[in-house]
Design a protein around this motif. Sequence first.
Motif, PDB file in Angstrom:
ATOM      1  N   SER A  85      47.439  37.065  41.437  1.00 54.73           N
ATOM      2  CA  SER A  85      47.632  38.194  42.131  1.00 54.73           C
ATOM      3  C   SER A  85      48.853  38.056  42.820  1.00 54.73           C
ATOM      4  N   ARG A 114      41.419  47.679  46.636  1.00 55.82           N
ATOM      5  CA  ARG A 114      40.817  47.899  48.093  1.00 55.82           C
ATOM      6  C   ARG A 114      39.557  47.371  48.072  1.00 55.82           C
ATOM      7  N   TRP A 119      41.110  44.948  40.135  1.00 52.22           N
ATOM      8  CA  TRP A 119      41.992  45.276  39.563  1.00 52.22           C
ATOM      9  C   TRP A 119      42.685  44.873  38.163  1.00 52.22           C
ATOM     10  N   LEU A 128      53.416  44.522  41.067  1.00 56.21           N
ATOM     11  CA  LEU A 128      54.355  43.944  41.798  1.00 56.21           C
ATOM     12  C   LEU A 128      53.796  44.073  43.268  1.00 56.21           C
ATOM     13  N   SER A 129      54.368  43.234  44.112  1.00 55.67           N
ATOM     14  CA  SER A 129      54.274  43.265  45.524  1.00 55.67           C
ATOM     15  C   SER A 129      55.370  42.972  46.368  1.00 55.67           C
ATOM     16  N   ASN A 169      46.035  56.590  48.042  1.00 58.06           N
ATOM     17  CA  ASN A 169      46.679  55.256  47.479  1.00 58.06           C
ATOM     18  C   ASN A 169      46.856  55.805  45.817  1.00 58.06           C
ATOM     19  N   ASP A 170      46.316  56.744  45.543  1.00 60.01           N
ATOM     20  CA  ASP A 170      46.228  56.738  43.960  1.00 60.01           C
ATOM     21  C   ASP A 170      47.360  57.692  43.293  1.00 60.01           C
ATOM     22  N   LYS A 181      43.465  57.707  36.359  1.00 57.10           N
ATOM     23  CA  LYS A 181      44.490  57.027  37.310  1.00 57.10           C
ATOM     24  C   LYS A 181      45.728  56.220  36.725  1.00 57.10           C
ATOM     25  N   GLY A 184      47.590  52.215  41.442  1.00 49.59           N
ATOM     26  CA  GLY A 184      46.755  51.851  42.430  1.00 49.59           C
ATOM     27  C   GLY A 184      47.855  51.069  43.487  1.00 49.59           C
ATOM     28  N   GLY A 202      51.369  46.310  47.673  1.00 56.53           N
ATOM     29  CA  GLY A 202      51.121  45.903  46.267  1.00 56.53           C
ATOM     30  C   GLY A 202      51.176  46.928  45.313  1.00 56.53           C
ATOM     31  N   LEU A 214      41.389  48.926  30.031  1.00 53.47           N
ATOM     32  CA  LEU A 214      41.200  49.054  31.297  1.00 53.47           C
ATOM     33  C   LEU A 214      39.803  49.643  31.408  1.00 53.47           C
ATOM     34  N   PRO A 215      39.077  49.239  32.662  1.00 58.12           N
ATOM     35  CA  PRO A 215      37.892  49.724  32.783  1.00 58.12           C
ATOM     36  C   PRO A 215      37.627  51.232  32.771  1.00 58.12           C
ATOM     37  N   ASP A 217      35.073  53.387  33.462  1.00 60.38           N
ATOM     38  CA  ASP A 217      34.461  54.177  34.426  1.00 60.38           C
ATOM     39  C   ASP A 217      35.735  54.579  35.497  1.00 60.38           C
ATOM     40  N   ALA A 218      36.675  53.977  35.468  1.00 60.85           N
ATOM     41  CA  ALA A 218      37.921  54.331  36.444  1.00 60.85           C
ATOM     42  C   ALA A 218      38.826  55.621  35.647  1.00 60.85           C
TER      43      ALA A 218
END
Length: 315
Positions: A85, A114, A119, A128-129, A169-170, A181, A184, A202, A214-215, A217-218
């Motif tokens: 991460s 969150r 993620w 990136l962070s 935050n989306d 989405k 994030g 992040g 990617l998931p 359900d998102a």
Amino acid sequence: MQETRHRVLDALANGPVSGPTLAEQLDISRSAIWKHVEALRDEGFEIESGDDGYVLDSVPEFGEAAVEYGLDAPFSVEYHDSIPSTNARARDLAAEGASDVVVLADEQTGGRGRLDREWSSPSGGIWLSALFRPDVPMAHAPVFTLAAAVAVTRAAREAGVDAGIKWPNDVLVRRGDEERKLVGILTEMEGEADRVSWVVVGIGINANVDPEDLPGDARPTSLQAERGDPVDRRAFTQRVLEEFDALRRDPDGVLDAWREYATTLGRRVRVETPSRTVEGEAVDVQFPGALVVETGTGTEVVSAGDCEHLRPLSE
Ligand code: BT5
């Protein structure tokens, strides 16, 4: 990247320039020049050496030197092909005293959202962070989450993707009645009440990834899926960092920009906070990032929570 390497690169970009001339200009030995050129080649820069000297032919697609090269923001970049991460790594760097560093990865194996949610971060994304140390009280830090959302939305729009922001935050893209989405954001921090010690923002951008990976359900989407072709991740990352850098210096200006891109304002929303559920019309955002909701019985100001848009967007 080292200061001297930056200067070598700048000179090569304006080349052709001969090794001896470069050595003289930068006041280092010819063998040192040669070592920098080789190191740059190892990092993926294509450097031609002809009769007139060296010249830069192409810059690598992604990575530390690629993103630092030509970046108009005072961040150094630490790049990883794969890392658990970037936020966790940035927190470690914070503990070591670092600042103004961006940890960047092609893939994360333990990306976090969150509330310890997962993620998903396959290869091809921009994960990136940004670690920095703003001189503000802890209570002001949420504005940096909004700033990040504004920065990515701008970059996405420049890249031809009509993104908008869902509080807090989306970054989303509308598809018919649905919102998908794209990005994030997870902000973490440490400090005393009156002063932040460090902030890690992040940002997870589904850049050149297939939403199928990617998931489901998102309801995810990606820059590549929206555009129909891949995005230049180097240029995109630079735009995000440059916009973010300008906005972090102007916290008051963040809110106006946020309002301009928000898809939440004017909508019926349900916000779940740890202690209550608030339902009503989202009417405004307040510094440093709270949502103002008109319920049937009054006005509520919510500073954190999960927000659901209840009705489709009107045309
Ligand atoms: C977020 O959490 O949206 C914050 C995500 C922050 C990720 C970045 S990547 C760089 C840095 N390093 C990290 O480890 N994290 C940050 P939240 O609002 O809790 O949303 C999480 C939910 O989004 C999950 O429960 C899934 O339903 C969904 N999701 C997971 N991966 C996704 C993806 N790649 N795209 C879209 N949705 C996803």
